[in-house]
Design a protein around this motif. Sequence first.
Motif, PDB file in Angstrom:
ATOM      1  N   GLU A 199       0.839  -1.212   0.000  1.00  0.00           N
ATOM      2  CA  GLU A 199       0.000   0.000   0.000  1.00  0.00           C
ATOM      3  C   GLU A 199       0.864   1.248   0.000  1.00  0.00           C
ATOM      4  OE1 GLU A 199      -3.903  -1.741   2.409  1.00  0.00           O
ATOM      5  OE2 GLU A 199      -2.190  -0.930   3.515  1.00  0.00           O
ATOM      6  N   GLU A 257     -12.563   5.467  -7.770  1.00  0.00           N
ATOM      7  CA  GLU A 257     -12.050   4.626  -6.697  1.00  0.00           C
ATOM      8  C   GLU A 257     -10.590   4.292  -6.992  1.00  0.00           C
ATOM      9  OE1 GLU A 257     -14.387   1.206  -5.913  1.00  0.00           O
ATOM     10  OE2 GLU A 257     -16.230   2.335  -5.508  1.00  0.00           O
ATOM     11  N   ASP A 259      -7.161   2.596  -5.161  1.00  0.00           N
ATOM     12  CA  ASP A 259      -6.823   1.713  -4.043  1.00  0.00           C
ATOM     13  C   ASP A 259      -6.143   2.442  -2.894  1.00  0.00           C
ATOM     14  OD1 ASP A 259      -7.923  -0.383  -5.410  1.00  0.00           O
ATOM     15  OD2 ASP A 259      -6.009  -1.242  -6.067  1.00  0.00           O
ATOM     16  N   PHE A 261      -6.338   5.455  -1.802  1.00  0.00           N
ATOM     17  CA  PHE A 261      -7.222   6.261  -0.968  1.00  0.00           C
ATOM     18  C   PHE A 261      -8.122   5.384  -0.112  1.00  0.00           C
ATOM     19  CE2 PHE A 261      -6.440   9.435  -4.451  1.00  0.00           C
ATOM     20  CZ  PHE A 261      -5.662  10.275  -3.674  1.00  0.00           C
ATOM     21  N   GLU A 262      -8.505   4.232  -0.649  1.00  0.00           N
ATOM     22  CA  GLU A 262      -9.292   3.296   0.151  1.00  0.00           C
ATOM     23  C   GLU A 262      -8.485   2.826   1.356  1.00  0.00           C
ATOM     24  OE1 GLU A 262     -12.529   2.784  -0.484  1.00  0.00           O
ATOM     25  OE2 GLU A 262     -12.181   4.271  -2.065  1.00  0.00           O
ATOM     26  N   ALA A 263      -7.189   2.602   1.162  1.00  0.00           N
ATOM     27  CA  ALA A 263      -6.329   2.178   2.271  1.00  0.00           C
ATOM     28  C   ALA A 263      -6.185   3.284   3.314  1.00  0.00           C
ATOM     29  CB  ALA A 263      -4.960   1.774   1.735  1.00  0.00           C
ATOM     30  N   LYS A 265      -8.297   5.676   3.941  1.00  0.00           N
ATOM     31  CA  LYS A 265      -9.576   5.937   4.605  1.00  0.00           C
ATOM     32  C   LYS A 265      -9.771   5.079   5.850  1.00  0.00           C
ATOM     33  CE  LYS A 265     -12.279   7.349   0.548  1.00  0.00           C
ATOM     34  NZ  LYS A 265     -13.352   6.919  -0.393  1.00  0.00           N
ATOM     35  N   ARG A 266      -9.077   3.946   5.923  1.00  0.00           N
ATOM     36  CA  ARG A 266      -9.209   3.091   7.105  1.00  0.00           C
ATOM     37  C   ARG A 266      -8.757   3.817   8.364  1.00  0.00           C
ATOM     38  NH1 ARG A 266      -6.263  -0.994   4.058  1.00  0.00           N
ATOM     39  NH2 ARG A 266      -4.549  -0.618   5.530  1.00  0.00           N
ATOM     40  N   MET A 279      -7.990  13.005  -3.707  1.00  0.00           N
ATOM     41  CA  MET A 279      -9.090  12.043  -3.765  1.00  0.00           C
ATOM     42  C   MET A 279      -9.380  11.528  -5.183  1.00  0.00           C
ATOM     43  SD  MET A 279      -9.625  11.723  -0.641  1.00  0.00           S
ATOM     44  CE  MET A 279     -11.009  10.592  -0.736  1.00  0.00           C
TER      45      MET A 279
END
Length: 321
Positions: A199, A257, A259, A261-263, A265-266, A279
Amino acid sequence: MKKYTYKDSGVNLQNTETLSGLLFSGLQSPNFSNFAGIFEHPVLPEYYFAGTTDGIGTKIIPLLERGLYRTIALDLAAMNLNDLICTGAKPLFFLDYLATNVLNPNEVSNFIKELNSVLRLYNCALIGGETSELGDFIKKGLFDVAGFAVGLVKKANYISKENVHEGDVVIALKSSGVHSNGFSLVRKLFNDGLLSEDEFLKTLEPTVIYVNEILELCDRGLVTGLANITGGGILSNLERTIPDGLCARLNQDVLPEIDVFEALKRNVGADEMLRTFNMGAGFCVITRPENVEKVLEITKRYSPFVFGAVEKSYDGTKAAF
């Protein structure tokens, strides 16, 4: 679960806003909120000179650790040239400043060669620079870089917020990820074990350089406003190109989407994500409705998407979701 903020990594955006307020009131320069400074001189009465300066922040630390000199060069060029073109200016020349602990000739020459190679892709000449050994200031094994870019734009073609009108459409160009902002926070998450190695490596993707396509849009008269989405996120950068009385109303649901940014966001709250990162919207083009399809076609390599529209503002807000 704790949600991290930029302040947790040692960066306080409130201090930046305070400094901006002090400078704005003290200098009273018409250039203050521009992405690039504008200067006119009687030697070229029909043109504006445009100038920028920027670095790549603490992203340089993991890039140096991995020997990614090409990425450092791409990021440095992008952070300057993407700002420069927001005025419609074509890049002319570039200078760099490099500060190091102890000069490593091979390392520095590798970086300079890569920077020269990148700039040539955008008809921008690397005409000089400065290297300083600052043993008491820069950590051993590291160096820091800053860039300075100068461009030229005809006054008749200058892109300013006065060009933007109600009904204009906002088109976003996709980013490659984090680009070169928010890395003190990214690095803290990685060092605290909250991002995997894979990541973290994804956050190191080079910043996209939008120069050639944006200048084509400018040459064809398809642009009313331009915004480079860097530090401070989408809203604070986009509002710099919106005149008083108007607001860029955006649709957050159309953000791509990605990846990385999804990581993030956790571990980072939604509001902090929007204040810190692009974003997925790396650059914004404002255009008239009749030009939307042309803009989408010319910028198709960046997976462009219609992000919103310019409306009247009744409360002074210039950009909002």
